[in-house]
Write an enzyme that holds these catalytic residues in place. Sequence first.
Site, PDB file in Angstrom:
ATOM      1  CE1 TYR A  69      -3.726   2.188   0.304  1.00 18.01           C
ATOM      2  CE2 TYR A  69      -2.275   4.053   1.604  1.00 18.01           C
ATOM      3  CZ  TYR A  69      -3.789   3.078   1.266  1.00 18.01           C
ATOM      4  OH  TYR A  69      -4.555   4.308   0.450  1.00 18.01           O
ATOM      5  CG  PHE A 121      -6.205  16.837 -25.080  1.00 20.34           C
ATOM      6  CD1 PHE A 121      -6.136  16.706 -26.549  1.00 20.34           C
ATOM      7  CD2 PHE A 121      -6.797  15.983 -23.972  1.00 20.34           C
ATOM      8  CE1 PHE A 121      -7.336  14.757 -26.423  1.00 20.34           C
ATOM      9  CE2 PHE A 121      -7.043  14.454 -23.729  1.00 20.34           C
ATOM     10  CZ  PHE A 121      -6.647  14.529 -25.429  1.00 20.34           C
ATOM     11  CG  ASP A 122     -10.873  16.350 -25.173  1.00 23.41           C
ATOM     12  OD1 ASP A 122     -10.074  15.682 -24.786  1.00 23.41           O
ATOM     13  OD2 ASP A 122     -11.582  15.263 -26.026  1.00 23.41           O
ATOM     14  CG  ASP A 212      -0.947  18.340 -21.365  1.00 23.55           C
ATOM     15  OD1 ASP A 212      -0.266  17.163 -21.507  1.00 23.55           O
ATOM     16  OD2 ASP A 212      -2.395  18.505 -21.890  1.00 23.55           O
ATOM     17  CB  ALA A 214       0.236  13.745 -23.670  1.00 23.26           C
ATOM     18  CE  LYS A 255      -2.529  10.727 -24.927  1.00 22.17           C
ATOM     19  NZ  LYS A 255      -3.729  11.613 -24.151  1.00 22.17           N
ATOM     20  CG  HIS A 447     -16.336  13.771 -29.247  1.00 25.99           C
ATOM     21  ND1 HIS A 447     -16.699  14.903 -28.391  1.00 25.99           N
ATOM     22  CD2 HIS A 447     -15.806  13.240 -28.791  1.00 25.99           C
ATOM     23  CE1 HIS A 447     -16.064  14.435 -27.604  1.00 25.99           C
ATOM     24  NE2 HIS A 447     -15.538  13.887 -27.875  1.00 25.99           N
TER      25      HIS A 447
HETATM   26  C1  LIG Z   1      -4.215  12.380 -23.566  1.00 26.68           C
HETATM   27  C2  LIG Z   1      -3.866  13.894 -23.244  1.00 26.68           C
HETATM   28  C3  LIG Z   1      -4.827  14.224 -21.383  1.00 26.68           C
HETATM   29  C4  LIG Z   1      -5.589  13.490 -20.889  1.00 26.68           C
HETATM   30  O1  LIG Z   1      -4.821  12.074 -20.971  1.00 26.68           O
HETATM   31  P1  LIG Z   1      -5.409  11.003 -20.330  1.00 26.68           P
HETATM   32  O2  LIG Z   1      -4.678   9.818 -19.915  1.00 26.68           O
HETATM   33  O3  LIG Z   1      -6.725  10.480 -21.601  1.00 26.68           O
HETATM   34  O4  LIG Z   1      -6.453  11.427 -19.352  1.00 26.68           O
HETATM   35  C5  LIG Z   1      -4.008  15.342 -21.438  1.00 26.68           C
HETATM   36  N1  LIG Z   1      -3.394  16.395 -23.029  1.00 26.68           N
HETATM   37  C6  LIG Z   1      -2.463  15.810 -23.803  1.00 26.68           C
HETATM   38  C7  LIG Z   1      -2.364  16.702 -24.532  1.00 26.68           C
HETATM   39  C8  LIG Z   1      -3.472  14.477 -24.045  1.00 26.68           C
HETATM   40  O5  LIG Z   1      -2.891  13.947 -25.475  1.00 26.68           O
END
Ligand SMILES: *Cc1c(COP(=O)(O)O)cnc(C)c1O
Length: 456
Positions: A69, A121-122, A212, A214, A255, A447
């Site tokens: 844990y 990002f969304d 950000d 990813a 990613k 969507h």
């Molecule tokens: C995928 C992504 C996110 C969100 O990450 P999740 O792991 O899907 O929650 C944030 N910013 C960017 C640029 C992304 O590609």
Amino acid sequence: MPLPPYRIKVVEPIAFLSAEERAAALGAAGYNPFNLRADQITVDLLSDSGTGATSAAQEGAAAVGDESYAGARSWFRFLDEVAALTGYPHVLPVHQGRAGERILFGTLLRPGQICVSNTHFDTTHANVELSGAEARDLPCAEAADLDSREPFKGNIDVAALAALLAGPDGERVGLVLMTITNNGLGAQPVSMANLRAVRALCREHGVPFFLDAARFAENAWLVREREPGYAGRTPREIAREAFDLADGCVISLKKDGLASIGGCIGLRDDDLHARCEANLIATEGFSTYGGLAGHDLERLAVGVREVVDPAYLGARAAATANLARMITDAGVEIVQPAGIHALYLNAGRLLPHLSAAEFPGHSLGCQLYLDGGIRCAELGSLYLGTMDEQHRLVTPAPFELVRLAIPRRVYTQEHFEYVAETLAAIAKDPERITGYRIVSTPPILRHFKVRLAPLP
Ligand SMILES: *Cc1c(COP(=O)(O)O)cnc(C)c1O
């Protein structure tokens, strides 16, 4: 073409449905590929998130995952790797990127503040607004020209950022967040020069600057390929230089973490770390696992090292570039220049006989499924347009695009040739493709759950 630096050890069968079965499946899914079952799909290009293949080394590490844990051995392996890669003194694990966004924005941003980005990002946009702040995008001007081959169309508009910070709204800017690569805008990379300019402005105005990140490795690869002065540097060194410029980061490790789940927050500030950690423990899990299993942390610890291998990145970039060439040779235009994790088809230009209200991007995506069992995502008026109560389009999206996302280490050259051939056949006779109308929509995030019907 550079060879992928691996061979395949474990495989998973994919489905080959008949044309009749695909038509029935899409109808039952309300003509929304999100509602298809994955075992009705031949080549799944819906997302590159969590869809990659893991390596033998990752699975070996996962087998010895420590599920304690608190203070698990797997946590320290993950921490050591992420800290060595990013240089941030504080690392918090989260189950995926958006959990990190929620915790960081909920802690850092106050209602009425502005978060500025090259493009949110969304989910990032949603989490900024849930914190009560405003998400404002300032993409560079070149990004609006889909055909321009400018190398860094993911950049922020530095002059616009400077004007905002110096202007009457400057006091309200609570965060500048640079998305690398710019997933919301054609997978375009951000240059190191742009990141340096952002950092200088943020320093001058005392505003926190975060990444950000990813696709930190893919952005580094494109910097190495495209930005003068970086050709001799390793992707890992370039990624580190980007992290060094910022005050912290949020990363979706689904990613470039090369694993199916995971994320993290990287921080320099002790006080911000303490406040984020308290939120993390209350909502995600203790700060040595953050909602992840020990075996997930092990896969990620290996994944963040494998992903910066120049042989891997070079082969992946070349495979995407090759798919881009096959598609454009077939007469389908894409957002230029090709990035790495996805290609964006210009459906508006391929299907000029369809108006935005007939959703040409969605039509092209559905046709790829009907003709080839290929699944992808619309990024056009169905996703971004505004609708009235009767589901009629009021404001169209600026472009009608379809995103082909490329899972990591999953598909071979033959699969990409198949995608290109399916598109080539569509491009020979695009007039036969009809539009769609909306039948029902969910209250938010349209969507994902919208249902449609083909127009006669
Ligand atoms: C995928 C992504 C996110 C969100 O990450 P999740 O792991 O899907 O929650 C944030 N910013 C960017 C640029 C992304 O590609």
